[in-house]
Structure formats: C-alpha cells, structure tokens
Design a protein around this motif. Structure first.
Motif, PDB file in Angstrom:
ATOM      1  N   PRO A   1       0.488  -1.181  -0.130  1.00  0.00           N
ATOM      2  CA  PRO A   1       0.031  -0.017   0.267  1.00  0.00           C
ATOM      3  C   PRO A   1       0.604   1.611   0.129  1.00  0.00           C
ATOM      4  CG  PRO A   1      -0.689  -1.520   1.561  1.00  0.00           C
ATOM      5  CD  PRO A   1       0.678  -2.159   1.153  1.00  0.00           C
ATOM      6  N   GLY A   2       0.173   2.174  -0.964  1.00  0.00           N
ATOM      7  CA  GLY A   2       1.435   3.312  -0.668  1.00  0.00           C
ATOM      8  C   GLY A   2       2.408   3.560  -1.648  1.00  0.00           C
ATOM      9  N   ILE A   3       2.672   2.483  -2.434  1.00  0.00           N
ATOM     10  CA  ILE A   3       4.017   2.229  -3.417  1.00  0.00           C
ATOM     11  C   ILE A   3       3.523   1.871  -5.216  1.00  0.00           C
ATOM     12  CG2 ILE A   3       6.426   1.404  -3.804  1.00  0.00           C
ATOM     13  CD1 ILE A   3       6.124   0.978  -0.888  1.00  0.00           C
ATOM     14  N   THR A   4       3.406   2.987  -5.896  1.00  0.00           N
ATOM     15  CA  THR A   4       2.973   2.342  -7.050  1.00  0.00           C
ATOM     16  C   THR A   4       4.316   1.567  -7.688  1.00  0.00           C
ATOM     17  OG1 THR A   4       2.841   5.564  -7.261  1.00  0.00           O
ATOM     18  CG2 THR A   4       3.288   3.924  -9.262  1.00  0.00           C
ATOM     19  N   THR A   5       3.226   0.043  -8.221  1.00  0.00           N
ATOM     20  CA  THR A   5       3.939  -0.518  -8.769  1.00  0.00           C
ATOM     21  C   THR A   5       3.523  -0.559 -10.533  1.00  0.00           C
ATOM     22  OG1 THR A   5       2.507  -2.074  -7.119  1.00  0.00           O
ATOM     23  CG2 THR A   5       3.201  -2.927  -9.257  1.00  0.00           C
ATOM     24  N   ALA A   6       4.873  -0.605 -10.080  1.00  0.00           N
ATOM     25  CA  ALA A   6       5.575  -0.476 -12.609  1.00  0.00           C
ATOM     26  C   ALA A   6       4.249  -1.693 -13.266  1.00  0.00           C
ATOM     27  CB  ALA A   6       6.914  -0.718 -12.956  1.00  0.00           C
ATOM     28  N   VAL A   7       4.042  -1.168 -14.477  1.00  0.00           N
ATOM     29  CA  VAL A   7       2.848  -1.095 -15.573  1.00  0.00           C
ATOM     30  C   VAL A   7       3.947  -2.775 -15.967  1.00  0.00           C
ATOM     31  CG1 VAL A   7       1.311  -0.098 -14.217  1.00  0.00           C
ATOM     32  CG2 VAL A   7       2.933   0.434 -16.735  1.00  0.00           C
ATOM     33  N   TYR A   8       4.724  -2.993 -15.800  1.00  0.00           N
ATOM     34  CA  TYR A   8       5.369  -4.078 -16.878  1.00  0.00           C
ATOM     35  C   TYR A   8       5.649  -5.275 -16.751  1.00  0.00           C
ATOM     36  CZ  TYR A   8       8.564  -0.173 -18.505  1.00  0.00           C
ATOM     37  OH  TYR A   8       8.778   1.538 -18.183  1.00  0.00           O
ATOM     38  N   ASP A   9       5.391  -6.157 -18.088  1.00  0.00           N
ATOM     39  CA  ASP A   9       4.298  -7.369 -17.810  1.00  0.00           C
ATOM     40  C   ASP A   9       5.729  -8.725 -17.704  1.00  0.00           C
ATOM     41  OD1 ASP A   9       2.091  -7.840 -19.229  1.00  0.00           O
ATOM     42  OD2 ASP A   9       2.637  -6.167 -20.764  1.00  0.00           O
ATOM     43  N   GLY A  10       7.398  -7.602 -17.605  1.00  0.00           N
ATOM     44  CA  GLY A  10       8.256  -8.172 -17.188  1.00  0.00           C
ATOM     45  C   GLY A  10       9.709  -7.872 -17.904  1.00  0.00           C
ATOM     46  N   VAL A  11      10.678  -8.235 -16.795  1.00  0.00           N
ATOM     47  CA  VAL A  11      12.191  -7.853 -17.406  1.00  0.00           C
ATOM     48  C   VAL A  11      12.813  -8.603 -17.157  1.00  0.00           C
ATOM     49  CG1 VAL A  11      13.502  -6.113 -15.839  1.00  0.00           C
ATOM     50  CG2 VAL A  11      11.522  -5.978 -15.344  1.00  0.00           C
ATOM     51  N   ALA A  12      13.704  -8.149 -18.735  1.00  0.00           N
ATOM     52  CA  ALA A  12      14.551  -9.050 -19.701  1.00  0.00           C
ATOM     53  C   ALA A  12      16.228  -8.622 -18.717  1.00  0.00           C
ATOM     54  CB  ALA A  12      14.723  -9.313 -20.675  1.00  0.00           C
ATOM     55  N   GLU A  13      17.157  -9.116 -17.833  1.00  0.00           N
ATOM     56  CA  GLU A  13      18.459  -8.216 -17.493  1.00  0.00           C
ATOM     57  C   GLU A  13      19.146  -9.428 -18.052  1.00  0.00           C
ATOM     58  OE1 GLU A  13      17.389  -7.141 -13.038  1.00  0.00           O
ATOM     59  OE2 GLU A  13      18.014  -8.972 -13.076  1.00  0.00           O
ATOM     60  N   VAL A  14      19.986  -8.134 -18.928  1.00  0.00           N
ATOM     61  CA  VAL A  14      21.315  -8.909 -19.743  1.00  0.00           C
ATOM     62  C   VAL A  14      22.606  -8.533 -19.372  1.00  0.00           C
ATOM     63  CG1 VAL A  14      22.303  -9.448 -22.947  1.00  0.00           C
ATOM     64  CG2 VAL A  14      19.522  -9.710 -21.504  1.00  0.00           C
ATOM     65  N   TRP A  15      23.663  -9.189 -19.095  1.00  0.00           N
ATOM     66  CA  TRP A  15      24.770  -8.069 -18.420  1.00  0.00           C
ATOM     67  C   TRP A  15      25.602  -9.202 -20.509  1.00  0.00           C
ATOM     68  CZ3 TRP A  15      21.434 -10.547 -15.655  1.00  0.00           C
ATOM     69  CH2 TRP A  15      21.597 -10.118 -14.035  1.00  0.00           C
ATOM     70  N   VAL A  16      26.781  -7.982 -20.624  1.00  0.00           N
ATOM     71  CA  VAL A  16      27.311  -8.198 -21.331  1.00  0.00           C
ATOM     72  C   VAL A  16      28.499  -7.400 -20.547  1.00  0.00           C
ATOM     73  CG1 VAL A  16      25.764  -8.023 -23.457  1.00  0.00           C
ATOM     74  CG2 VAL A  16      27.048  -5.854 -23.124  1.00  0.00           C
ATOM     75  N   ASP A  17      29.930  -7.991 -21.808  1.00  0.00           N
ATOM     76  CA  ASP A  17      31.625  -6.542 -21.204  1.00  0.00           C
ATOM     77  C   ASP A  17      31.093  -5.634 -21.066  1.00  0.00           C
ATOM     78  OD1 ASP A  17      32.258  -9.327 -19.991  1.00  0.00           O
ATOM     79  OD2 ASP A  17      33.091  -9.267 -22.193  1.00  0.00           O
ATOM     80  N   GLY A  18      30.653  -4.969 -22.248  1.00  0.00           N
ATOM     81  CA  GLY A  18      30.401  -3.629 -22.451  1.00  0.00           C
ATOM     82  C   GLY A  18      29.478  -3.033 -23.821  1.00  0.00           C
ATOM     83  N   ILE A  19      28.683  -2.093 -23.833  1.00  0.00           N
ATOM     84  CA  ILE A  19      28.093  -1.443 -24.232  1.00  0.00           C
ATOM     85  C   ILE A  19      28.266  -1.536 -26.194  1.00  0.00           C
ATOM     86  CG2 ILE A  19      28.801   1.078 -25.363  1.00  0.00           C
ATOM     87  CD1 ILE A  19      25.720  -0.415 -24.396  1.00  0.00           C
ATOM     88  N   ALA A  20      29.795  -2.442 -26.802  1.00  0.00           N
ATOM     89  CA  ALA A  20      30.071  -2.378 -27.881  1.00  0.00           C
ATOM     90  C   ALA A  20      29.616  -4.342 -28.798  1.00  0.00           C
ATOM     91  CB  ALA A  20      31.578  -2.539 -28.182  1.00  0.00           C
ATOM     92  N   ASP A  21      29.756  -4.758 -27.166  1.00  0.00           N
ATOM     93  CA  ASP A  21      29.101  -5.970 -27.677  1.00  0.00           C
ATOM     94  C   ASP A  21      27.291  -6.444 -27.285  1.00  0.00           C
ATOM     95  OD1 ASP A  21      31.619  -7.657 -27.270  1.00  0.00           O
ATOM     96  OD2 ASP A  21      31.600  -7.910 -25.225  1.00  0.00           O
ATOM     97  N   ALA A  22      27.032  -5.398 -26.795  1.00  0.00           N
ATOM     98  CA  ALA A  22      25.266  -5.277 -26.935  1.00  0.00           C
ATOM     99  C   ALA A  22      25.045  -4.437 -27.838  1.00  0.00           C
ATOM    100  CB  ALA A  22      24.559  -4.221 -25.850  1.00  0.00           C
ATOM    101  N   ALA A  23      25.766  -3.462 -28.189  1.00  0.00           N
ATOM    102  CA  ALA A  23      25.400  -2.921 -29.281  1.00  0.00           C
ATOM    103  C   ALA A  23      25.299  -4.309 -30.764  1.00  0.00           C
ATOM    104  CB  ALA A  23      26.103  -1.457 -30.154  1.00  0.00           C
ATOM    105  N   ARG A  24      26.381  -5.168 -31.010  1.00  0.00           N
ATOM    106  CA  ARG A  24      26.488  -6.113 -31.998  1.00  0.00           C
ATOM    107  C   ARG A  24      25.687  -7.317 -31.707  1.00  0.00           C
ATOM    108  NH1 ARG A  24      30.306 -10.520 -31.386  1.00  0.00           N
ATOM    109  NH2 ARG A  24      30.833 -10.651 -28.973  1.00  0.00           N
ATOM    110  N   TRP A  25      25.819  -7.329 -30.634  1.00  0.00           N
ATOM    111  CA  TRP A  25      23.833  -8.360 -30.321  1.00  0.00           C
ATOM    112  C   TRP A  25      23.235  -8.026 -31.215  1.00  0.00           C
ATOM    113  CZ3 TRP A  25      22.584 -12.896 -30.826  1.00  0.00           C
ATOM    114  CH2 TRP A  25      21.281 -13.497 -30.477  1.00  0.00           C
ATOM    115  N   PHE A  26      22.788  -6.558 -30.921  1.00  0.00           N
ATOM    116  CA  PHE A  26      21.095  -5.224 -31.065  1.00  0.00           C
ATOM    117  C   PHE A  26      21.011  -5.724 -32.664  1.00  0.00           C
ATOM    118  CE2 PHE A  26      20.937  -5.797 -26.386  1.00  0.00           C
ATOM    119  CZ  PHE A  26      19.527  -6.314 -26.631  1.00  0.00           C
TER     120      PHE A  26
END
Length: 114
Positions: free
Chosen positions: A55-80
């Motif tokens: 009560p009193g705390i707003t809940t996020a309205v997302y259906d899910g969250v994916a958490e992805v760990w990469v060595d650096g932003i370049a790897d994320a950019a290469r993947w996506f």
C-alpha cells in the motif's frame, strides 16, 4: 560489465498469461538455441512480476523484465544489430511484445550488500 534491464510490455491482444507463456516457453528456447559464439551475452535473467502490492507504493506496469549482462556497450550494440538478432530474435518478439513500448536501461552494478 554492463547490465541491460529491458522493460517489456505485451501486445495488446495478449493476456499477461499468454505473454508469459510465449516468452518463457517459445522465445527463451529460441535464444538458448543460438550458437554461443554469436551471443556476446554473459548472463540472461527473466523477471516475472508477482501480484504482490505494498500500500502506498506505485507498482510498475511492465509484463516482465529481461536482464542481460555484457562485457561492454559495444557487445550489446553488436548483438542488437546483428543479422541473427534482427532476423530471428526481433522477428519472434513481434509474436508477443509491443516493441514500441520496450525500454532499455544501461547500467553498471554497485553492490552495497548481499
């Protein structure tokens, strides 16, 4: 290391349960089947919301969250931007996500305790 938190919203024509079923039973095995050399991802975690509320705390309205760990932003950019992602993964996301509502948070972790 960079952690991406990807906030997911289901397609309007799907229930939350249909979204979860597709994401966990169809999309996740597709991710797992990709050659490891093509996926510069160190860790992948799915967060599924519960129906709990405080009560009193707003809940996020997302259906899910994916958490992805990469060595650096370049790897994320290469993947996506890879052919594999755009032709296989992103194409499959159309089956359960409203991609226009997907939001990314790029972060580093600063453990405090635990």
């Amino acid at each position: 290391m960079i952690k991406l938190s990807i906030f997911l919203t289901r397609r309007a024509d799907l229930s939350h349960e249909e979204f979860v079923d597709y994401w966990t039973e169809k999309h996740t095995p597709l991710l797992s089947s990709l050659p490891s050399a093509e996926v510069p991802v160190r860790r992948y975690v799915q967060l599924l919301p519960t129906e709990d509320e405080i009560p009193g705390i707003t809940t996020a309205v997302y259906d899910g969250v994916a958490e992805v760990w990469v060595d650096g932003i370049a790897d994320a950019a290469r993947w996506f931007t890879s052919d594999t992602y755009t032709t296989t993964i992103a194409a499959d996301e159309e089956n359960f996500l409203d991609r226009s509502q997907t939001r990314f948070l790029y972060a580093t972790e600063s453990p405090i305790f635990g």
